[in-house]
Design an enzyme around this catalytic site. Structure first.
Site, PDB file in Angstrom:
ATOM      1  N   PHE A 122       0.835  -1.214   0.000  1.00 26.35           N
ATOM      2  CA  PHE A 122       0.000   0.000   0.000  1.00 26.35           C
ATOM      3  C   PHE A 122       0.867   1.262   0.000  1.00 26.35           C
ATOM      4  O   PHE A 122       0.924   2.005  -0.993  1.00 26.35           O
ATOM      5  CB  PHE A 122      -0.958  -0.085   1.196  1.00 26.35           C
ATOM      6  CG  PHE A 122      -1.573   1.211   1.624  1.00 26.35           C
ATOM      7  CD1 PHE A 122      -2.151   2.071   0.700  1.00 26.35           C
ATOM      8  CD2 PHE A 122      -1.589   1.570   2.971  1.00 26.35           C
ATOM      9  CE1 PHE A 122      -2.723   3.273   1.110  1.00 26.35           C
ATOM     10  CE2 PHE A 122      -2.161   2.759   3.384  1.00 26.35           C
ATOM     11  CZ  PHE A 122      -2.714   3.621   2.453  1.00 26.35           C
ATOM     12  N   LEU A 153       5.788 -10.216  -2.102  1.00 26.09           N
ATOM     13  CA  LEU A 153       4.390 -10.244  -2.577  1.00 26.09           C
ATOM     14  C   LEU A 153       3.473 -11.029  -1.630  1.00 26.09           C
ATOM     15  O   LEU A 153       2.482 -11.610  -2.050  1.00 26.09           O
ATOM     16  CB  LEU A 153       4.296 -10.794  -4.011  1.00 26.09           C
ATOM     17  CG  LEU A 153       5.129 -10.049  -5.071  1.00 26.09           C
ATOM     18  CD1 LEU A 153       4.908 -10.656  -6.455  1.00 26.09           C
ATOM     19  CD2 LEU A 153       4.781  -8.561  -5.103  1.00 26.09           C
ATOM     20  N   THR A 159       1.689  -9.654   0.902  1.00 28.55           N
ATOM     21  CA  THR A 159       0.447  -8.863   0.865  1.00 28.55           C
ATOM     22  C   THR A 159       0.466  -7.866  -0.294  1.00 28.55           C
ATOM     23  O   THR A 159      -0.579  -7.386  -0.710  1.00 28.55           O
ATOM     24  CB  THR A 159       0.227  -8.073   2.182  1.00 28.55           C
ATOM     25  OG1 THR A 159       1.324  -7.188   2.377  1.00 28.55           O
ATOM     26  CG2 THR A 159       0.101  -8.991   3.377  1.00 28.55           C
ATOM     27  N   ASP A 208      12.496 -12.390  -0.150  1.00 28.09           N
ATOM     28  CA  ASP A 208      12.254 -12.178   1.273  1.00 28.09           C
ATOM     29  C   ASP A 208      13.354 -11.278   1.831  1.00 28.09           C
ATOM     30  O   ASP A 208      14.543 -11.542   1.618  1.00 28.09           O
ATOM     31  CB  ASP A 208      12.270 -13.551   1.965  1.00 28.09           C
ATOM     32  CG  ASP A 208      11.939 -13.479   3.438  1.00 28.09           C
ATOM     33  OD1 ASP A 208      11.933 -12.373   4.021  1.00 28.09           O
ATOM     34  OD2 ASP A 208      11.697 -14.553   4.027  1.00 28.09           O
ATOM     35  N   ALA A 253       8.823  -2.721   3.994  1.00 25.63           N
ATOM     36  CA  ALA A 253       8.467  -4.146   4.091  1.00 25.63           C
ATOM     37  C   ALA A 253       8.281  -4.542   5.546  1.00 25.63           C
ATOM     38  O   ALA A 253       9.107  -4.225   6.399  1.00 25.63           O
ATOM     39  CB  ALA A 253       9.544  -5.016   3.449  1.00 25.63           C
ATOM     40  N   TYR A 303       3.570  -6.396  17.516  1.00 30.03           N
ATOM     41  CA  TYR A 303       3.869  -5.473  16.422  1.00 30.03           C
ATOM     42  C   TYR A 303       4.488  -4.176  16.951  1.00 30.03           C
ATOM     43  O   TYR A 303       5.481  -3.679  16.414  1.00 30.03           O
ATOM     44  CB  TYR A 303       2.574  -5.175  15.655  1.00 30.03           C
ATOM     45  CG  TYR A 303       2.695  -4.116  14.597  1.00 30.03           C
ATOM     46  CD1 TYR A 303       3.223  -4.397  13.344  1.00 30.03           C
ATOM     47  CD2 TYR A 303       2.270  -2.805  14.848  1.00 30.03           C
ATOM     48  CE1 TYR A 303       3.332  -3.405  12.375  1.00 30.03           C
ATOM     49  CE2 TYR A 303       2.372  -1.816  13.883  1.00 30.03           C
ATOM     50  CZ  TYR A 303       2.903  -2.117  12.649  1.00 30.03           C
ATOM     51  OH  TYR A 303       3.016  -1.138  11.695  1.00 30.03           O
TER      52      TYR A 303
HETATM   53  P1  NAD Z   1       1.436  -3.545   3.244  1.00 29.99           P
HETATM   54  O1  NAD Z   1       1.191  -4.903   3.827  1.00 29.99           O
HETATM   55  O2  NAD Z   1       0.569  -3.080   2.129  1.00 29.99           O
HETATM   56  O3  NAD Z   1       2.942  -3.428   2.757  1.00 29.99           O
HETATM   57  C1  NAD Z   1       3.984  -4.247   3.240  1.00 29.99           C
HETATM   58  C2  NAD Z   1       4.729  -4.815   2.038  1.00 29.99           C
HETATM   59  O4  NAD Z   1       5.839  -5.582   2.512  1.00 29.99           O
HETATM   60  C3  NAD Z   1       3.874  -5.753   1.188  1.00 29.99           C
HETATM   61  O5  NAD Z   1       4.013  -5.426  -0.186  1.00 29.99           O
HETATM   62  C4  NAD Z   1       4.437  -7.138   1.492  1.00 29.99           C
HETATM   63  O6  NAD Z   1       4.283  -8.043   0.398  1.00 29.99           O
HETATM   64  C5  NAD Z   1       5.885  -6.814   1.802  1.00 29.99           C
HETATM   65  N1  NAD Z   1       6.540  -7.796   2.665  1.00 29.99           N
HETATM   66  C6  NAD Z   1       6.052  -8.342   3.807  1.00 29.99           C
HETATM   67  N2  NAD Z   1       6.946  -9.202   4.324  1.00 29.99           N
HETATM   68  C7  NAD Z   1       8.024  -9.205   3.496  1.00 29.99           C
HETATM   69  C8  NAD Z   1       9.265  -9.898   3.497  1.00 29.99           C
HETATM   70  N3  NAD Z   1       9.589 -10.776   4.457  1.00 29.99           N
HETATM   71  N4  NAD Z   1      10.127  -9.660   2.493  1.00 29.99           N
HETATM   72  C9  NAD Z   1       9.826  -8.782   1.500  1.00 29.99           C
HETATM   73  N5  NAD Z   1       8.665  -8.090   1.451  1.00 29.99           N
HETATM   74  C10 NAD Z   1       7.773  -8.309   2.452  1.00 29.99           C
HETATM   75  O7  NAD Z   1       1.383  -2.518   4.465  1.00 29.99           O
HETATM   76  P2  NAD Z   1       1.475  -0.926   4.494  1.00 29.99           P
HETATM   77  O8  NAD Z   1       0.281  -0.453   5.211  1.00 29.99           O
HETATM   78  O9  NAD Z   1       1.809  -0.378   3.167  1.00 29.99           O
HETATM   79  O10 NAD Z   1       2.724  -0.733   5.476  1.00 29.99           O
HETATM   80  C11 NAD Z   1       3.994  -0.264   5.050  1.00 29.99           C
HETATM   81  C12 NAD Z   1       4.849   0.013   6.275  1.00 29.99           C
HETATM   82  O11 NAD Z   1       4.257   1.057   7.045  1.00 29.99           O
HETATM   83  C13 NAD Z   1       5.008  -1.168   7.213  1.00 29.99           C
HETATM   84  O12 NAD Z   1       6.326  -1.173   7.716  1.00 29.99           O
HETATM   85  C14 NAD Z   1       4.025  -0.864   8.322  1.00 29.99           C
HETATM   86  O13 NAD Z   1       4.395  -1.484   9.532  1.00 29.99           O
HETATM   87  C15 NAD Z   1       4.124   0.635   8.391  1.00 29.99           C
HETATM   88  N6  NAD Z   1       2.954   1.312   8.971  1.00 29.99           N
HETATM   89  C16 NAD Z   1       1.752   1.300   8.332  1.00 29.99           C
HETATM   90  C17 NAD Z   1       0.666   1.983   8.886  1.00 29.99           C
HETATM   91  C18 NAD Z   1      -0.685   2.028   8.220  1.00 29.99           C
HETATM   92  O14 NAD Z   1      -1.589   2.678   8.759  1.00 29.99           O
HETATM   93  N7  NAD Z   1      -0.883   1.394   7.065  1.00 29.99           N
HETATM   94  C19 NAD Z   1       0.819   2.655  10.107  1.00 29.99           C
HETATM   95  C20 NAD Z   1       2.062   2.645  10.731  1.00 29.99           C
HETATM   96  C21 NAD Z   1       3.128   1.990  10.139  1.00 29.99           C
END
Ligand code: NAD
Length: 302
Positions: free
Chosen positions: A14, A35, A37, A53, A74, A140
């Site tokens: 996202f 990929l 999520t 990964d 990630a 988390y």
């Molecule tokens: P998301 O799940 O859409 O994005 C995470 C991405 O990381 C995904 O594309 C997933 O495929 C990839 N991923 C997961 N594990 C992996 C691995 N082992 N190796 C390689 N790729 C991997 O989530 P998001 O909401 O876009 O979050 C992005 C970042 O922002 C994260 O670090 C999250 O903790 C942080 N965050 C998000 C929010 C929110 O409100 N969405 C709030 C605070 C922090």
């Protein structure tokens, strides 16, 4: 930024994919994503995807080779998943993040890392400044706090240019629904399908929802600031109750859904709102998308 070799970990997800969109035209952008999520379809053709990964040293090595700036998105981004599988979540969020810092040290690359409001747990003072005590209430939150500390430590100990951005509740296009951080997506789906909009508990919980475009701006500012080794809240400084949010989404979507209350979530945080003075002063960060505008962009009227 322009003319840089950039890595966005989690770039198919996202937030990461919006960052890639903002960077890809003027920089050489690589994405490391397994990929799990994320989706390939989120990426523009100008970005290079390394499907792998974060915790696999070979994939990390290939992704990090010769980079100037890393945006580390990630993660297992789901609080619920971390509660169900703390060891699996730790592997990616903590060990994976440490491995990335260690590799960044070899490249002398700047690292902008996604931290979270979850590090504060249930904050005692609203609005929340960066000096708020950190008492996470989920695995988390502990994992994100560790990454946040490593960012500062790798600056103080090894001189690496690092910035931690403590995102509040991010929303916008391409966000997955289901879990709590995706409450806006869930409400939108329910409103547009004419289903009941399900508010957990009494709906008096308040959150600071920040649009993904503003989060992208914060990242771009963090990529060039000289105020490194620091952590910054990234929110709007405004908040809305979950009940008001449900009503706003129902009104904007022209839906006739009922708003119903279901059981409160265990360990739910009551109030969260960012004090963004530090990001304003050090990074010149200024959120530009109001909640009404941001939601308006997501609504498909029936
Ligand atoms: P998301 O799940 O859409 O994005 C995470 C991405 O990381 C995904 O594309 C997933 O495929 C990839 N991923 C997961 N594990 C992996 C691995 N082992 N190796 C390689 N790729 C991997 O989530 P998001 O909401 O876009 O979050 C992005 C970042 O922002 C994260 O670090 C999250 O903790 C942080 N965050 C998000 C929010 C929110 O409100 N969405 C709030 C605070 C922090």
């Amino acid at each position: 930024i322009a003319g840089k070799r950039v890595l966005v970990t989690g770039g198919a997800g996202f937030i990461g994919s919006h960052l890639v969109d903002a960077l890809a035209e003027t920089n050489d952008v690589r994405v490391l994503d397994d990929l799990s999520t994320g989706r390939r379809g989120n990426l523009p053709s100008t970005a290079t995807l390394i499907r792998g990964d974060l915790c696999d040293p070979r994939a990390l090595d290939e992704a990090m080779d010769g980079v100037d700036v890393v945006f580390h998105e990630a993660a297992n981004a789901s609080v619920t998943r971390s509660v169900d599988d703390p060891v699996g979540s730790h592997r990616v969020n903590t060990a994976g993040t440490l491995g990335l810092f260690e590799r960044a040290r070899e490249e002398d690359a700047r690292v902008v890392v996604a931290s979270s409001t979850a590090i504060y747990g249930d904050p005692t003072t609203i609005p929340v400044t960066e000096a708020e005590p950190t008492t996470p209430v989920s695995p988390y939150g502990v994992e994100k706090l560790t990454g946040d500390h490593y960012a500062r430590l790798y600056h103080d100990l090894y001189g690496l240019e690092t910035v931690a951005l403590r995102y509040f509740n991010v929303y916008g296009p391409r966000q997955a629904g289901g879990e709590y951080s995706g409450v806006i997506t869930t409400f939108l789906e329910q409103a547009c399908a004419g289903q009941d909009i399900t508010v957990e508990g009494d709906g008096s919980q308040v959150r600071d929802f920040v649009h993904v475009e503003d989060v992208v701006q914060a990242n771009l500012l963090a990529a060039t600031t000289d105020r490194v080794g620091e952590a910054y809240n990234v929110g709007t400084g405004r908040s809305v109750s979950i009940l008001d949010l449900a009503e706003l989404i129902r009104d904007l979507s022209g839906s006739r859904s009922d708003i119903v209350h279901v059981g409160a979530r265990a360990g739910d945080v009551q109030a969260s709102r960012a004090d963004i003075t530090k990001a304003r002063d050090h990074l010149s960060f200024e959120p530009t998308v109001s909640l009404r505008e941001g939601l308006g962009g997501l609504v498909r009227r029936p």
